[in-house]
Motif scaffolding. Structure first.
Motif, short mmCIF file in Angstrom:
data_model
loop_
_atom_site.label_atom_id
_atom_site.label_comp_id
_atom_site.label_asym_id
_atom_site.label_seq_id
_atom_site.Cartn_x
_atom_site.Cartn_y
_atom_site.Cartn_z
N GLN A 34 38.33 40.37 26.00
CA GLN A 34 39.09 40.08 24.78
C GLN A 34 40.43 39.44 25.09
OE1 GLN A 34 39.00 44.00 23.09
NE2 GLN A 34 36.97 43.70 22.19
N GLY A 35 41.02 39.77 26.24
CA GLY A 35 42.31 39.21 26.63
C GLY A 35 42.21 37.86 27.32
N GLY A 36 40.99 37.35 27.49
CA GLY A 36 40.83 36.06 28.17
C GLY A 36 41.24 36.11 29.63
N GLN A 37 41.06 37.26 30.27
CA GLN A 37 41.50 37.45 31.65
C GLN A 37 40.35 37.44 32.66
OE1 GLN A 37 43.30 41.10 30.15
NE2 GLN A 37 45.09 40.57 31.39
N ILE A 38 39.21 36.90 32.24
CA ILE A 38 38.09 36.75 33.16
C ILE A 38 38.05 35.30 33.62
CG2 ILE A 38 35.59 36.89 33.46
CD1 ILE A 38 35.57 39.03 31.25
N ARG A 39 38.05 35.12 34.92
CA ARG A 39 37.94 33.77 35.51
C ARG A 39 36.47 33.54 35.83
NH1 ARG A 39 40.73 29.78 38.68
NH2 ARG A 39 39.69 29.36 40.68
N TYR A 40 35.93 32.45 35.32
CA TYR A 40 34.55 32.06 35.59
C TYR A 40 34.59 30.89 36.55
CZ TYR A 40 33.77 34.60 31.21
OH TYR A 40 33.74 35.55 30.22
N VAL A 41 33.96 31.04 37.70
CA VAL A 41 33.95 29.99 38.71
C VAL A 41 32.50 29.71 39.09
CG1 VAL A 41 34.66 29.34 41.04
CG2 VAL A 41 36.19 30.72 39.61
N VAL A 70 44.74 36.87 35.28
CA VAL A 70 43.34 36.95 35.67
C VAL A 70 43.08 38.36 36.18
CG1 VAL A 70 41.50 36.10 37.18
CG2 VAL A 70 43.21 34.50 36.29
N GLU A 71 42.32 39.10 35.41
CA GLU A 71 42.00 40.49 35.77
C GLU A 71 40.85 40.54 36.76
OE1 GLU A 71 42.03 44.22 36.40
OE2 GLU A 71 43.47 43.49 34.93
N THR A 72 39.88 39.66 36.56
CA THR A 72 38.65 39.73 37.34
C THR A 72 38.02 38.35 37.39
OG1 THR A 72 36.60 41.01 37.57
CG2 THR A 72 37.20 40.34 35.34
N THR A 73 37.15 38.14 38.37
CA THR A 73 36.50 36.84 38.55
C THR A 73 34.99 37.01 38.64
OG1 THR A 73 38.42 35.95 39.73
CG2 THR A 73 36.34 34.80 40.05
N LEU A 74 34.28 36.13 37.97
CA LEU A 74 32.82 36.04 38.11
C LEU A 74 32.53 34.76 38.90
CD1 LEU A 74 31.66 37.07 34.53
CD2 LEU A 74 31.64 38.46 36.61
N LEU A 75 32.06 34.91 40.11
CA LEU A 75 31.71 33.78 40.97
C LEU A 75 30.21 33.54 40.83
CD1 LEU A 75 32.45 31.67 43.11
CD2 LEU A 75 32.17 33.45 44.86
N ILE A 76 29.88 32.52 40.07
CA ILE A 76 28.49 32.18 39.73
C ILE A 76 27.98 31.20 40.78
CG2 ILE A 76 27.00 31.24 37.92
CD1 ILE A 76 29.57 31.77 36.03
N HIS A 77 26.86 31.53 41.41
CA HIS A 77 26.34 30.66 42.48
C HIS A 77 24.85 30.37 42.26
CE1 HIS A 77 24.98 34.39 44.63
NE2 HIS A 77 26.10 34.86 44.14
#
Length: 190
Positions: A34-41, A70-77
């Motif tokens: 909700q806070g827009g603090q997820i980084r999608y890479v 940025v609270e957390t990151t999702l590294l999509i591979h």
């Protein structure tokens, strides 16, 4: 089919909203979402050694960026470790990287994969969908934030049982259809 990075992210967000958040599989995910603090890479790495380099870069980025941003990151591979057994083996390499590079106690990495299978389950068991995502993915988590979230949660130990019960009640076919639907999100091709 080759998707754009925007499509991979849209598909991942769809899964996050329609599985993880909707069914409260991770009660700690709502606030950063909700806070827009997820980084999608999205990485185009096709080999594990290059993915490991991308992981290290993202850990450094997370270390250098305040949690408020940025609270957390999702590294999509999507092009690396498509076979779940290879992916599962790679998680040992990830743990070794965390230890060798001094990230232990600061970050941990959670794992998600389209063919995720927990030990002692059958491939089509619904409970595997707690960790089944549209694409192979590594979730980079700040330990400090996780500790704070755990401290404020009334019953952390009940989360896995809740998740299994929720997934089993909905059934594997339901979850397969949700993932299939998410794969239609952002289907523009390169």
């Amino acid at each position: 089919m080759q998707y754009t990075n925007a499509a991979y992210i849209a598909q991942t967000r769809c899964w996050l909203e329609n599985v993880v958040l909707k069914h409260n599989l991770c009660p700690f995910a709502h606030k950063p979402f909700q806070g827009g603090q997820i980084r999608y890479v999205v990485t185009d790495s096709a080999r594990p050694e290059f993915l490991l380099e991308d992981l290290q870069r993202e850990l450094e980025h997370l270390r250098a960026t305040p949690a408020e941003e940025v609270e957390t990151t999702l590294l999509i591979h999507p092009g690396a470790l498509e076979d779940f057994l290879d992916y599962n083996d790679f998680l040992d390499v990830v743990d070794a990287l965390l230890a060798e590079e001094g990230y232990e106690g600061e970050f941990q990495v959670a794992s998600f994969h389209p063919d995720y299978q927990f030990a002692d389950t059958r491939p089509n068991d619904a409970e595997n969908y707690t960790n089944r995502s549209p694409w192979p993915m590594l979730h980079l988590i700040r330990e400090h934030s996780l500790e704070q979230a755990i401290a404020s949660h009334p019953d952390v130990d009940a989360i896995p049982a809740h998740n299994i019960q929720t997934m089993n009640a909905l059934g594997a076919e339901h979850h397969r259809k949700v993932l299939e639907s998410c794969l239609q999100s952002g289907t523009e091709t390169e």
